[in-house]
Design a protein around this motif. Sequence first.
Motif, short mmCIF file in Angstrom:
data_model
loop_
_atom_site.label_atom_id
_atom_site.label_comp_id
_atom_site.label_asym_id
_atom_site.label_seq_id
_atom_site.Cartn_x
_atom_site.Cartn_y
_atom_site.Cartn_z
N ASP A 38 41.55 39.31 36.02
CA ASP A 38 40.10 39.38 36.28
C ASP A 38 39.59 38.08 36.93
OD1 ASP A 38 37.54 40.49 36.26
OD2 ASP A 38 37.07 39.69 34.29
N VAL A 39 40.21 37.74 38.04
CA VAL A 39 39.84 36.51 38.75
C VAL A 39 38.50 36.72 39.45
CG1 VAL A 39 40.53 34.87 40.52
CG2 VAL A 39 42.27 35.95 39.08
N ARG A 40 37.65 35.69 39.39
CA ARG A 40 36.34 35.73 40.04
C ARG A 40 36.28 34.70 41.17
NH1 ARG A 40 33.06 37.96 35.95
NH2 ARG A 40 34.43 39.35 34.76
N PRO A 41 35.47 34.96 42.20
CA PRO A 41 35.30 33.97 43.27
C PRO A 41 34.85 32.62 42.70
CG PRO A 41 34.36 36.06 43.93
CD PRO A 41 34.74 36.21 42.48
N GLY A 42 35.44 31.56 43.23
CA GLY A 42 35.07 30.22 42.81
C GLY A 42 35.88 29.67 41.65
N ASP A 55 53.06 35.39 44.73
CA ASP A 55 51.76 35.90 44.30
C ASP A 55 50.58 35.00 44.65
OD1 ASP A 55 52.79 38.27 42.73
OD2 ASP A 55 53.83 36.65 41.70
N LEU A 56 50.85 33.89 45.32
CA LEU A 56 49.78 32.92 45.57
C LEU A 56 48.72 33.45 46.53
CD1 LEU A 56 51.85 29.60 45.78
CD2 LEU A 56 50.49 30.46 43.85
N SER A 57 49.13 34.20 47.53
CA SER A 57 48.15 34.71 48.51
C SER A 57 47.18 35.69 47.87
CB SER A 57 48.87 35.37 49.69
OG SER A 57 49.57 34.41 50.44
N ALA A 58 47.69 36.56 46.97
CA ALA A 58 46.80 37.50 46.29
C ALA A 58 45.80 36.76 45.41
CB ALA A 58 47.62 38.47 45.45
N LEU A 59 46.25 35.69 44.76
CA LEU A 59 45.33 34.89 43.93
C LEU A 59 44.31 34.17 44.80
CD1 LEU A 59 47.94 33.39 41.45
CD2 LEU A 59 46.35 35.26 41.00
N ALA A 60 44.76 33.66 45.95
CA ALA A 60 43.84 32.97 46.86
C ALA A 60 42.77 33.93 47.37
CB ALA A 60 44.61 32.35 48.02
N GLU A 61 43.15 35.13 47.66
CA GLU A 61 42.18 36.13 48.11
C GLU A 61 41.15 36.42 47.01
OE1 GLU A 61 42.08 40.77 49.70
OE2 GLU A 61 43.98 39.69 49.54
N ALA A 62 41.61 36.43 45.78
CA ALA A 62 40.70 36.73 44.67
C ALA A 62 39.71 35.61 44.40
CB ALA A 62 41.52 37.02 43.40
N VAL A 63 40.14 34.34 44.51
CA VAL A 63 39.22 33.24 44.24
C VAL A 63 38.29 32.97 45.42
CG1 VAL A 63 40.84 32.15 42.63
CG2 VAL A 63 40.77 31.36 45.02
N THR A 64 38.64 33.47 46.60
CA THR A 64 37.92 33.27 47.86
C THR A 64 37.95 31.78 48.26
OG1 THR A 64 35.66 32.91 47.03
CG2 THR A 64 36.40 35.20 47.29
N ALA A 65 37.27 31.48 49.33
CA ALA A 65 37.27 30.10 49.87
C ALA A 65 36.60 29.11 48.95
CB ALA A 65 36.62 30.08 51.24
N THR A 66 35.85 29.61 47.96
CA THR A 66 35.14 28.71 47.05
C THR A 66 35.96 28.32 45.82
OG1 THR A 66 34.14 30.56 45.85
CG2 THR A 66 32.93 29.71 47.75
N GLY A 67 37.13 28.92 45.66
CA GLY A 67 37.96 28.66 44.49
C GLY A 67 39.19 27.85 44.82
N ALA A 68 40.12 27.80 43.88
CA ALA A 68 41.35 27.03 44.06
C ALA A 68 42.49 27.71 43.33
CB ALA A 68 41.18 25.61 43.55
N VAL A 69 43.67 27.66 43.92
CA VAL A 69 44.90 28.18 43.32
C VAL A 69 45.92 27.06 43.27
CG1 VAL A 69 46.79 29.84 43.53
CG2 VAL A 69 44.46 30.52 44.17
N ILE A 70 46.48 26.85 42.09
CA ILE A 70 47.49 25.81 41.90
C ILE A 70 48.79 26.50 41.49
CG2 ILE A 70 48.15 23.74 40.63
CD1 ILE A 70 45.12 23.38 40.01
N GLY A 71 49.80 26.37 42.32
CA GLY A 71 51.12 26.88 41.98
C GLY A 71 51.97 25.75 41.41
N VAL A 72 52.67 26.03 40.33
CA VAL A 72 53.54 25.04 39.69
C VAL A 72 54.92 25.66 39.50
CG1 VAL A 72 53.91 23.56 37.68
CG2 VAL A 72 51.57 24.04 38.45
N THR A 108 41.14 22.36 32.91
CA THR A 108 41.15 22.35 34.37
C THR A 108 40.95 23.73 34.97
OG1 THR A 108 42.62 20.43 34.47
CG2 THR A 108 42.65 21.89 36.38
N ALA A 109 41.51 24.76 34.32
CA ALA A 109 41.62 26.08 34.95
C ALA A 109 40.79 27.13 34.23
CB ALA A 109 43.07 26.51 34.99
N ASP A 110 40.37 28.13 35.01
CA ASP A 110 39.68 29.30 34.46
C ASP A 110 40.67 30.41 34.12
OD1 ASP A 110 36.77 28.50 35.05
OD2 ASP A 110 37.74 28.30 37.02
N ARG A 111 41.75 30.47 34.89
CA ARG A 111 42.74 31.53 34.73
C ARG A 111 44.14 30.94 34.90
NH1 ARG A 111 38.70 33.66 33.32
NH2 ARG A 111 37.80 35.66 33.99
N ALA A 112 45.11 31.56 34.24
CA ALA A 112 46.51 31.17 34.40
C ALA A 112 47.36 32.42 34.29
CB ALA A 112 46.92 30.14 33.35
#
Length: 258
Positions: A38-42, A55-72, A108-112
Motif C-alpha cells: 500500500d505504497v503512497r506517493p511521497g 522490484d525497484l522500478s515498480a516501487l519507484a512508480e508507486a512513490v512517484t517523483a515526490t518519494g524515495a526508494v532505497i534498495g539494500v 527513516t522509512a514509511d514502507r519496507a
Amino acid sequence: MTSTVFETVTPDSLVYLDRLAATDLGRSYKGRMLDELDVRPGQTVVDLGCGPGTDLSALAEAVTATGAVIGVDHDQTAVDAARERTAEQDTVAVTLGDIHDLRLADCTADRARTDRVLQHVADPVLALREIHRVLRSGGRIVMGEPDWDTLTIDHPESDLSHAYTRYVTDKVIRNAYIGRQLPRLATEVGFAVPTVIPVTPVFRDVQAADKILGLERTTQRAVAAGYFTEEAARRWLDHLANGPFLAAVTFYIVAAES
C-alpha cells in the motif's frame, strides 16, 4: 542419474532471480505483495535484499517523483546490477548493506519489503528488529517467505518424497520454517501483524518446477549427504521425469505494522 529433463548447471543467482520474477507465479505473488504494501506517493520505501533491482522500478512508480526508494543488498554484484538498471530513476538509491545492521537512521522509512530474504539470513529476529527501528510509527513491512516443510512432491514411494523435503529443510535452506514463523517473530519484536496470506502454487510441469527447485542437483546433494541411496535417487528422478508430476509449496505473505 542425469536426465535431459532437468537442469544440471546451477544458474547464476541474479539470472535465477530475474527468471523467477518473469514467471506467472513470480508476477502474481509480487503483485500481491505490492498491493499489501500500500505504497503512497511521497513515501520512502526500503527494499531489503533488493537483488539486481527486480522490484525497484515498480516501487519507484508507486512513490512517484515526490518519494524515495532505497534498495539494500549485501552482494556487490547485485548492487551494481540494480544501480545500472535504475540509473535513470532519480528517486532510487541502491546501497551495499547488511540487513542485520542497516545504515539507516531511526524512523527513516514509511514502507519496507523483503522477498525470500529472511529464509537465508543468519538471524531473522535481529533483522526484524532493525526493520522495526528504521520504520516510522505506523509504517508497514510486507514479507514474502516460503515454508519449505510444506514442500510436497508426489511420488509412488512417499518415503522418498519425505526424504527429499527433509534434506531441503535440514541442509539446503538456513531458515526453512520462516514462512510459518514470521507472524510470531514479527510480533515478538514489536510489530502488529494484521495480515497473513498463504499462497500455494501447484506445479504440474516438471521442467517448470525444476527451474525453481533444481530437482536433480538437489537430489545429487542429498545422495552425498546420505538422505538417498544412489538407487533410490534413480527411482525418484526417473518417476519425476517420466511420470505424472505434481509439486506444491506454501508461500506466506505477511504484512506487519510498526
